[in-house]
Design a protein around this motif. Structure first.
Motif, mmCIF file in Angstrom:
data_model
loop_
_atom_site.group_PDB
_atom_site.id
_atom_site.type_symbol
_atom_site.label_atom_id
_atom_site.label_comp_id
_atom_site.label_asym_id
_atom_site.label_seq_id
_atom_site.Cartn_x
_atom_site.Cartn_y
_atom_site.Cartn_z
ATOM 1 N N ALA A 97 47.724 -65.322 -13.950
ATOM 2 C CA ALA A 97 46.663 -64.355 -13.724
ATOM 3 C C ALA A 97 46.802 -63.687 -12.365
ATOM 4 N N ILE A 98 46.409 -62.416 -12.308
ATOM 5 C CA ILE A 98 46.465 -61.644 -11.071
ATOM 6 C C ILE A 98 45.038 -61.310 -10.652
ATOM 7 N N PRO A 99 44.599 -61.695 -9.486
ATOM 8 C CA PRO A 99 43.236 -61.402 -9.052
ATOM 9 C C PRO A 99 42.960 -59.911 -9.058
ATOM 10 N N ALA A 100 41.687 -59.584 -9.343
ATOM 11 C CA ALA A 100 41.311 -58.169 -9.396
ATOM 12 C C ALA A 100 41.105 -57.607 -8.008
ATOM 13 N N ARG A 101 41.378 -56.316 -7.864
ATOM 14 C CA ARG A 101 41.071 -55.612 -6.629
ATOM 15 C C ARG A 101 39.763 -54.862 -6.827
ATOM 16 N N ALA A 102 38.876 -54.974 -5.862
ATOM 17 C CA ALA A 102 37.523 -54.439 -6.011
ATOM 18 C C ALA A 102 37.522 -52.942 -6.270
ATOM 19 N N SER A 103 38.548 -52.212 -5.789
ATOM 20 C CA SER A 103 38.573 -50.765 -5.911
ATOM 21 C C SER A 103 39.114 -50.288 -7.256
ATOM 22 N N GLU A 104 39.587 -51.186 -8.077
ATOM 23 C CA GLU A 104 40.180 -50.799 -9.350
ATOM 24 C C GLU A 104 39.134 -50.272 -10.324
ATOM 25 N N PRO A 105 39.476 -49.309 -11.168
ATOM 26 C CA PRO A 105 38.582 -48.894 -12.253
ATOM 27 C C PRO A 105 38.373 -50.034 -13.246
ATOM 28 N N VAL A 106 37.387 -49.866 -14.107
ATOM 29 C CA VAL A 106 36.981 -50.946 -15.013
ATOM 30 C C VAL A 106 38.106 -51.370 -15.947
ATOM 31 N N LEU A 107 38.723 -50.405 -16.627
ATOM 32 C CA LEU A 107 39.737 -50.759 -17.626
ATOM 33 C C LEU A 107 40.963 -51.434 -17.015
ATOM 34 N N PRO A 108 41.572 -50.896 -15.946
ATOM 35 C CA PRO A 108 42.700 -51.615 -15.340
ATOM 36 C C PRO A 108 42.312 -52.998 -14.827
ATOM 37 N N ARG A 109 41.103 -53.110 -14.258
ATOM 38 C CA ARG A 109 40.662 -54.409 -13.759
ATOM 39 C C ARG A 109 40.486 -55.390 -14.918
ATOM 40 N N TRP A 110 39.917 -54.890 -16.032
ATOM 41 C CA TRP A 110 39.739 -55.750 -17.220
ATOM 42 C C TRP A 110 41.097 -56.223 -17.740
ATOM 43 N N TRP A 111 42.041 -55.318 -17.868
ATOM 44 C CA TRP A 111 43.354 -55.675 -18.409
ATOM 45 C C TRP A 111 44.093 -56.633 -17.487
ATOM 46 N N ARG A 112 43.894 -56.481 -16.193
ATOM 47 C CA ARG A 112 44.580 -57.317 -15.229
ATOM 48 C C ARG A 112 44.023 -58.746 -15.233
ATOM 49 N N THR A 113 42.722 -58.885 -15.513
ATOM 50 C CA THR A 113 42.059 -60.187 -15.359
ATOM 51 C C THR A 113 41.798 -60.931 -16.651
ATOM 52 N N ILE A 114 41.892 -60.263 -17.796
ATOM 53 C CA ILE A 114 41.575 -60.903 -19.078
ATOM 54 C C ILE A 114 42.659 -61.905 -19.459
ATOM 55 N N ASP A 115 42.287 -62.907 -20.228
ATOM 56 C CA ASP A 115 43.266 -63.860 -20.758
ATOM 57 C C ASP A 115 43.925 -63.217 -21.983
ATOM 58 N N LYS A 116 45.084 -62.645 -21.774
ATOM 59 C CA LYS A 116 45.745 -61.872 -22.833
ATOM 60 C C LYS A 116 46.218 -62.751 -23.981
ATOM 61 N N TRP A 117 46.580 -63.995 -23.698
ATOM 62 C CA TRP A 117 46.983 -64.896 -24.779
ATOM 63 C C TRP A 117 45.823 -65.126 -25.758
ATOM 64 N N SER A 118 44.653 -65.417 -25.217
ATOM 65 C CA SER A 118 43.488 -65.646 -26.082
ATOM 66 C C SER A 118 43.108 -64.379 -26.841
ATOM 67 N N LEU A 119 43.130 -63.244 -26.150
ATOM 68 C CA LEU A 119 42.802 -61.971 -26.799
ATOM 69 C C LEU A 119 43.760 -61.682 -27.947
ATOM 70 N N THR A 120 45.039 -61.926 -27.731
ATOM 71 C CA THR A 120 46.040 -61.714 -28.778
ATOM 72 C C THR A 120 45.807 -62.638 -29.963
ATOM 73 N N CYS A 121 45.475 -63.899 -29.691
ATOM 74 C CA CYS A 121 45.216 -64.867 -30.767
ATOM 75 C C CYS A 121 44.053 -64.417 -31.642
#
Length: 389
Positions: free
Chosen positions: A8-32
């Motif tokens: 996981a990569i920590p979010a940067r406070a200045s990031e927009p919502v969608l990039p921050r969501w994609w960066r911080t979400i558990d992609k393995w679980s989402l894919t499952c």
């Protein structure tokens, strides 16, 4: 898919919502979850066509409805997963209050659709089952109350949540819906245990559940019939359990072939409670093991992420959500292979059902939101700092 390789990569406070969501979400679980939903549509094509034919409906009537409600569930899941923990808590509390009120009014305005249990509201074009939406909301409320009770001069959260549990269990038992009652009892128990419950109280609670089960067995013909059928060594091949067991045996390791299964023509609930029997017959043990692995991946990854969480609310509520999601899947499959008494519980994202799939989307959306990576130290940092002082 950077997280799958590098973590996981920590979010940067200045990031927009969608990039921050994609960066911080558990992609393995989402894919499952997306794979499970896709498998559900595939199995619906096999299991629901005979039912639609018997009911004089278009062949793909149930498949189209599952796609519609499943699409709503996916949108809800992704939208909720973008929320902050505070927003998840607010949503959970409001959702719980609405579902709890709907549960209370069921004896007055609900219907049983000829199944002998008043669990639904008929909306004409669809039905609404309050208990499905009550579960994630109650996990959030319980986690919030128990986390608040750990604060200095905090409210008696454990006692309040226990009182709510008793009231909810009472209303569910009146329907009767012992499957959902057991699931909510389990979810509360897990949160209570993780929150630091004394072992004496846990043992007392287990004893009370055993006593209540004995009481229901003596007083409820519906409950007693389910237990007797489960304990009876002779399985009637003409019952739903008999058909499901035979289908699983016939499927073997690789199945009888796509579209070649026969259990879907015999089981009235082949598209809901016994969807795993259709999967086992047509695709074999291989597909069943893949489905189990997908559920296990979501639960285990979520629990590992929650173990590193510093916020008590996130840790407690997230654990409850992960456990009810995994245990519901385990109960559904356990009933099909006769490891558990019949419960009338759907397989999340795989079984047909509007309320069940949307509620599953809300549950997992909340879980994904609570397990997102946040720019904070882990709980282990606190422990190591204390030891170093």
């Amino acid at each position: 898919m950077t997280e799958m390789v590098h973590g996981a990569i920590p979010a940067r406070a200045s990031e927009p919502v969608l990039p921050r969501w994609w960066r911080t979400i558990d992609k393995w679980s989402l894919t499952c979850i997306f794979i499970l939903f896709g498998m559900g549509l595939l199995l619906a094509l096999a299991a629901s066509v005979p039912l639609a034919t018997r009911n004089g409906l278009p062949q793909f009537y149930y498949v189209e409805r599952q796609m519609f409600f499943g699409g709503m569930a996916m949108v809800a899941m992704v939208s909720i997963s973008m929320m902050s923990p505070d927003m998840v808590r607010r949503l959970g509390v409001m959702g719980f209050l609405v579902a709890f009120l709907a549960l209370i009014l069921l004896p007055v305005a609900g219907t049983d659709f000829g199944k002998g249990a008043v669990r639904w509201y008929s909306l004409g074009f669809a039905s609404f089952q309050p208990s499905e939406f009550l579960k994630p909301g109650f996990m959030i409320v319980t986690g919030w109350l128990m986390a608040s009770s750990q604060e200095v001069n905090g409210p008696p959260g454990k006692r309040i949540s226990f009182a709510l549990l008793i009231v909810i269990a009472g209303f569910l038992s009146m329907q009767p819906d012992f499957g959902q009652t057991a699931l909510i009892l389990f979810g509360w128990s897990v949160i209570y245990f993780v929150g630091g419950a004394p072992m004496v109280l846990i043992a007392t609670f287990i004893g009370a559940i055993v006593f209540a089960g004995t009481l229901f067995y003596e007083s409820s013909e519906h409950f007693a019939r389910r237990i007797d059928g489960f304990l009876n060594p002779e399985l009637d091949p003409r019952t739903q359990l008999g058909y499901a067991t035979n289908a699983i045996i016939e499927g073997g390791f690789f199945g009888v072939g796509v579209g070649e299964g026969q259990v879907k023509w015999s089981l009235p609930d082949a598209h809901t409670d016994f969807i795993i029997a259709v999967a086992a017959e047509e695709y074999g043990l291989i597909l069943v093991l893949c489905i189990i692995a997908l559920y296990a991946t979501v639960v285990v990854r979520s629990l590992f992420r929650l173990m590193r969480e510093r916020d008590p609310f996130i840790r407690l509520a997230g654990t409850g959500l992960a456990c009810i999601f995994g245990v519901q899947a385990m109960i559904n499959m356990g009933v099909a292979v006769r490891l558990l008494p019949a419960k009338g519980m759907t397989l999340p994202f795989v079984s047909y059902g509007g309320s069940s799939v949307i509620a599953a989307g809300i549950t997992v959306g909340m879980l994904l939101a609570l397990t997102r990576s946040r720019p904070q130290g882990e709980i282990g940092d606190i422990l190591f700092n204390k030891r170093g002082r």
